[in-house]
Structure formats: C-alpha cells, structure tokens
Write an enzyme that holds these catalytic residues in place. Structure first.
Site, short mmCIF file in Angstrom:
data_model
loop_
_atom_site.label_atom_id
_atom_site.label_comp_id
_atom_site.label_asym_id
_atom_site.label_seq_id
_atom_site.Cartn_x
_atom_site.Cartn_y
_atom_site.Cartn_z
N HIS A 193 -12.37 -20.03 -5.15
CA HIS A 193 -11.71 -20.46 -6.38
C HIS A 193 -10.38 -21.13 -6.06
O HIS A 193 -9.83 -20.98 -4.99
CB HIS A 193 -11.49 -19.28 -7.34
CG HIS A 193 -10.56 -18.24 -6.79
ND1 HIS A 193 -11.02 -17.15 -6.10
CD2 HIS A 193 -9.22 -18.12 -6.83
CE1 HIS A 193 -10.00 -16.39 -5.74
NE2 HIS A 193 -8.89 -16.96 -6.16
N GLU A 250 -8.77 -19.25 -11.00
CA GLU A 250 -8.13 -17.99 -11.34
C GLU A 250 -6.76 -18.28 -11.93
O GLU A 250 -5.97 -19.03 -11.35
CB GLU A 250 -7.98 -17.14 -10.07
CG GLU A 250 -7.37 -15.79 -10.31
CD GLU A 250 -7.24 -14.98 -9.03
OE1 GLU A 250 -7.15 -13.74 -9.13
OE2 GLU A 250 -7.22 -15.57 -7.93
N HIS A 302 -2.99 -30.64 -1.24
CA HIS A 302 -4.01 -30.76 -2.28
C HIS A 302 -5.29 -30.04 -1.88
O HIS A 302 -5.49 -29.70 -0.73
CB HIS A 302 -4.30 -32.23 -2.63
CG HIS A 302 -5.06 -33.00 -1.61
ND1 HIS A 302 -4.48 -33.95 -0.81
CD2 HIS A 302 -6.38 -32.99 -1.27
CE1 HIS A 302 -5.39 -34.49 -0.02
NE2 HIS A 302 -6.56 -33.92 -0.28
N GLU A 314 -7.42 -33.01 -6.08
CA GLU A 314 -8.04 -34.31 -5.86
C GLU A 314 -9.48 -34.24 -6.35
O GLU A 314 -10.27 -33.45 -5.86
CB GLU A 314 -8.02 -34.67 -4.37
CG GLU A 314 -8.77 -35.94 -4.04
CD GLU A 314 -8.93 -36.14 -2.54
OE1 GLU A 314 -9.78 -36.96 -2.17
OE2 GLU A 314 -8.23 -35.48 -1.75
N ARG A 343 -15.58 -32.21 -5.75
CA ARG A 343 -16.44 -33.31 -6.20
C ARG A 343 -16.87 -33.04 -7.63
O ARG A 343 -17.31 -31.93 -7.95
CB ARG A 343 -17.65 -33.42 -5.28
CG ARG A 343 -17.29 -33.94 -3.91
CD ARG A 343 -18.52 -34.02 -2.99
NE ARG A 343 -18.14 -34.63 -1.74
CZ ARG A 343 -17.63 -33.96 -0.71
NH1 ARG A 343 -17.46 -32.65 -0.79
NH2 ARG A 343 -17.31 -34.58 0.40
N ASN A 389 -18.28 -39.50 -6.83
CA ASN A 389 -19.19 -40.36 -6.08
C ASN A 389 -20.03 -41.16 -7.07
O ASN A 389 -20.76 -40.59 -7.89
CB ASN A 389 -20.07 -39.52 -5.15
CG ASN A 389 -19.27 -38.94 -4.01
OD1 ASN A 389 -18.58 -39.67 -3.31
ND2 ASN A 389 -19.33 -37.63 -3.83
#
Length: 131
Positions: A72, A122, A6, A53, A10, A57
């Site tokens: 990217h 991309e 993964h 993922e 954020r 926060n």
C-alpha cells in the site's frame, strides 16, 4: 543519502485516477509528460515533496493484476475522523477506522481506501512516527 521522491503505479484511465487523487488527497498534476506509447502524470500537494507517478500505457484496456507483492501507499492526516467522513461523503468508500496497539500502548490509528484501479492507500492519524 538517498531521498524518496515518488512511487509509480500503472492506471487504466488518467482522468479517473487524477480525479480520485485530487478529491481524496488534494493532489494535483505537477507535470504531465506524453510519449508515443505511454503518459506519465506526476501528482503532488503542498504537504510534501513526495509524488505519486501515474503511468498510463496507451491502448491498454484490461485492468492490471496487482498480485500479492503490492502492499500500500500511506498518507498521514491531522484529523482522521474528519477525513474518513469527508471521503465517505464523496462516495469514495473508506474502510472502517482501526486502532492498532503495541505493548498495550496506541501505535497507529488508520483506515484504508482504494483508488479506481484497486491500489490500497492507508490513511493514518498523524502522531508518533507517522508525521
């Protein structure tokens, strides 16, 4: 051997990001883990085991500074033109399609799109090394 599983980014708003990745790339929530100060949301689709993922926060209101180190995320598609048209019709603003040649031969055909937090993705035509 190590296996890539993964990448984590954020994001400010969970629902907005989940909606974008679902519409853009057919990714759905594989698992959602809620903690006191943050939430982790793992997104995947049937095309690959690799996941995105999302880390949310809690209490953060200001956008993240992506800095000059982030490049990217890349995905491949069977029909680049159809995907470009589909994403445009959804109002997701894909950039122009680019054809990149190397030593006079086609190397890559792609376009970029940005998620709600400004992360660049991309989208590559499947061929050659981009399967």
């Amino acid at each position: 051997m190590a296996k890539a599983i993964h990448t984590m980014i954020r994001v400010l708003e969970e629902a907005r990001s989940v909606d974008f990745y679902r519409k853009a790339f057919g990714m759905d929530v594989a698992e959602r883990l809620d903690f006191d100060t943050f939430t982790l949301v793992y997104l995947s689709n049937a095309e690959a085991e690799f996941e995105v993922e999302l880390t949310v926060n809690k209490g953060r209101e200001e956008p993240y500074a992506l800095g000059d180190g982030y490049g990217h995320l890349a995905v491949s598609v069977i029909d680049l033109d159809s995907e470009h048209d589909r994403l445009g019709a959804l109002g997701l603003n894909p950039k122009k399609i680019v054809e990149f040649n190397r030593d006079g031969a086609p190397f890559a055909r792609f376009f970029f799109i940005e998620d709600p937090d400004g992360y660049k993705i991309e989208v590559l035509q499947r061929r050659g090394r981009f399967k």
